[in-house]
Design a protein around this motif. Structure first.
Motif, PDB file in Angstrom:
ATOM      1  N   UNK A 133       6.070   0.172   4.657  1.00  0.00           N
ATOM      2  CA  UNK A 133       5.398  -0.931   5.332  1.00  0.00           C
ATOM      3  C   UNK A 133       6.443  -1.983   5.677  1.00  0.00           C
ATOM      4  N   UNK A 134       6.463  -2.406   6.935  1.00  0.00           N
ATOM      5  CA  UNK A 134       7.358  -3.462   7.395  1.00  0.00           C
ATOM      6  C   UNK A 134       6.526  -4.705   7.694  1.00  0.00           C
TER       7      UNK A 134
ATOM      8  N   UNK B  66       2.466  -9.652  -3.344  1.00  0.00           N
ATOM      9  CA  UNK B  66       1.928  -9.345  -4.673  1.00  0.00           C
ATOM     10  C   UNK B  66       0.940  -8.188  -4.637  1.00  0.00           C
ATOM     11  N   UNK B  67       0.312  -7.958  -3.478  1.00  0.00           N
ATOM     12  CA  UNK B  67      -0.742  -6.947  -3.383  1.00  0.00           C
ATOM     13  C   UNK B  67      -0.238  -5.560  -3.004  1.00  0.00           C
TER      14      UNK B  67
ATOM     15  N   UNK C 210      -6.593  -3.899   0.195  1.00  0.00           N
ATOM     16  CA  UNK C 210      -7.246  -2.602   0.365  1.00  0.00           C
ATOM     17  C   UNK C 210      -6.263  -1.462   0.620  1.00  0.00           C
ATOM     18  N   UNK C 211      -5.081  -1.768   1.147  1.00  0.00           N
ATOM     19  CA  UNK C 211      -4.161  -0.681   1.514  1.00  0.00           C
ATOM     20  C   UNK C 211      -2.788  -0.824   0.861  1.00  0.00           C
ATOM     21  N   UNK C 212      -2.610  -1.806  -0.005  1.00  0.00           N
ATOM     22  CA  UNK C 212      -1.298  -2.052  -0.595  1.00  0.00           C
ATOM     23  C   UNK C 212      -0.794  -0.958  -1.509  1.00  0.00           C
ATOM     24  N   UNK C 213      -1.672  -0.009  -1.874  1.00  0.00           N
ATOM     25  CA  UNK C 213      -1.252   1.084  -2.758  1.00  0.00           C
ATOM     26  C   UNK C 213      -0.774   2.308  -1.977  1.00  0.00           C
TER      27      UNK C 213
ATOM     28  N   UNK D 158       1.515   6.252   7.688  1.00  0.00           N
ATOM     29  CA  UNK D 158       2.532   6.317   6.636  1.00  0.00           C
ATOM     30  C   UNK D 158       3.684   5.371   6.939  1.00  0.00           C
ATOM     31  N   UNK D 159       3.958   5.134   8.212  1.00  0.00           N
ATOM     32  CA  UNK D 159       4.882   4.093   8.648  1.00  0.00           C
ATOM     33  C   UNK D 159       4.064   3.039   9.379  1.00  0.00           C
TER      34      UNK D 159
END
Length: 418
Positions: free
Chosen positions: A87-88, A164-165, A138-141, A123-124
């Motif tokens: 994630x950018x 932090x998330x 919701x998507x930080x994992x 994924x990118x």
């Protein structure tokens, strides 16, 4: 028994449990590395050293490089080496789309976009800071690598929840100007990592950046402007001196907060604004800008002002386009396209040109005014230092004689060699 912790501590908790001998099953970061589709970019020697420093630092930390030195290319090399979901985060819509374009040059993989009205996760993925703040719970994992462009924005604690998330193990922060305040340093170090590599403009110019000349142009205020400036300065100095005598800190935000609680303090804030208005857009500065544009009629030129009001004043006086935070994406794109194809030669802006404008053709910069900090100055100068064959950048800094600008100009210059 269930325990809760911030997502960014995921890696530290897992590592500590393993050190204590516990059996750990990782349900999140199971994606194996895959180099399919990635073409690793070639790196300059200092970029290669930065990449190796980041790896030696455990894949968590900040790289400080001047604007125009290829921080994006370094990040793309990291993404290719790690080859995991990434994630950018970028601060603006302009940078958002630039990152998407750059990633597309080195991989055929699908690139997700969050921001500017788009919400597609892959994924990118590239996201604006604001969209990350709104949606990473919701998507930080989903990501194992987090790249934070212009990471200095998180030094003041604004939107830090976005970092932090995310559970990403590997973290890379990019900036041209790492914060100097200890509190800001600690915040970024906690969320991204420490500074692992840095190089200054002086170290990289002229080998890897365009050589440049800084030309300080002294400007004298008119008698009327000088008189108004002196009155405003005295009003401000009285209030600010009293604030410091009572134990106030050097932080401008603390002074503003205290000043707004009293009529005298409010007058001091207005006096400070009046001081900035006079020195940032004096009659002599407007005339000098016109002379400099006549001197360089064929050069792509950036004019930097202290605020939007000065940008609009100059735009109306000299009939040059202005780019401010109020200009929509379509109009901004049209102006930048005009600069690239030669239809336009000059643009004026207060803050928008500081970050995210990639225009190697720009050779002349005129700094009419700005804040006292060095971060803005480094970013502005960096707009002119993207290398091109035979290019030498000219940086004209207009400084009002007998005002606070003289002290601030010398202080800003130190950041180019630090």
């Amino acid at each position: 028994c269930t325990f809760r912790a911030p997502a960014y501590q995921y890696h530290a908790i897992k590592r500590r449990l393993l050190q204590l001998g516990y059996a750990v099953t990782d349900h999140l970061h199971q994606t194996p590395p895959s180099r399919n589709g990635w073409t690793e970019p070639s790196l300059r020697p200092y970029q290669d050293r930065a990449l190796r420093a980041w790896g030696a630092g455990g894949g968590r930390g900040v790289v400080v490089l001047p604007t125009g030195s290829g921080k994006t290319i370094l990040a793309l090399a990291v993404m290719a080496r790690v080859a995991r979901p990434a994630l950018v985060l970028a601060p603006t819509r302009v940078l958002l789309h630039q990152w998407v374009d750059q990633i597309g040059r080195f991989t055929g993989a699908d690139v997700g976009v969050m921001g500017d009205g788009l919400r597609k996760v892959s994924a990118l993925t590239v996201s604006t800071f604001e969209s990350a703040y709104r949606h990473l719970d919701r998507i930080g994992d989903r990501f194992q690598l987090l790249v934070v462009d212009e990471v200095h924005h998180f030094g003041d604690g604004l939107r830090c929840e976005a970092l932090e998330m995310c559970t990403a193990t590997w973290r890379l922060g990019l900036t041209a100007t790492f914060p100097q305040r200890e509190e800001a340093k600690q915040k970024i170090t906690s969320l991204v990592g420490p500074v692992l590599f840095q190089a200054s403009v002086a170290e990289l110019s002229p080998t890897h950046l365009a050589p440049y000349r800084r030309i300080k142009v002294p400007i004298r205020l008119t008698p009327s402007e000088q008189e108004t400036y002196a009155r405003a300065r005295d009003t401000f100095n009285r209030a600010y001196g009293e604030f410091r005598r009572l134990g106030g800190t050097e932080r401008w935000a603390d002074f503003v907060s205290a000043a707004m609680a009293s009529p005298g303090g409010y007058q001091a804030i207005r006096a400070h604004r009046e001081m900035r208005r006079i020195v940032s857009c004096s009659e002599a500065k407007l005339a000098e800008v016109a002379r400099l544009l006549e001197r360089h009629p064929a050069e792509t030129t950036f004019i930097f002002t202290a605020d939007n009001a000065a940008a609009y004043t100059l735009s109306a006086r000299l009939l040059v386009p202005a780019i401010t935070c109020h200009i929509g994406q379509a109009e901004r794109g049209e102006i930048l396209a005009g600069l690239r194809n030669g239809r336009l030669r000059t643009v004026v802006s207060a803050q928008v040109l500081n970050e995210g404008i990639d225009l190697p053709e720009a050779r002349v910069g005129i700094i009419m005014g700005g804040v006292k900090g060095g971060r803005e100055h480094v970013q502005r100068v960096g707009r002119l230092l993207r290398p091109q064959p035979g290019k030498e950048a000219l940086i004209y800094e207009l400084v009002a004689h007998g005002t606070h600008e003289e002290r601030h100009a010398e202080r800003r210059q130190l950041f180019l060699v630090a």
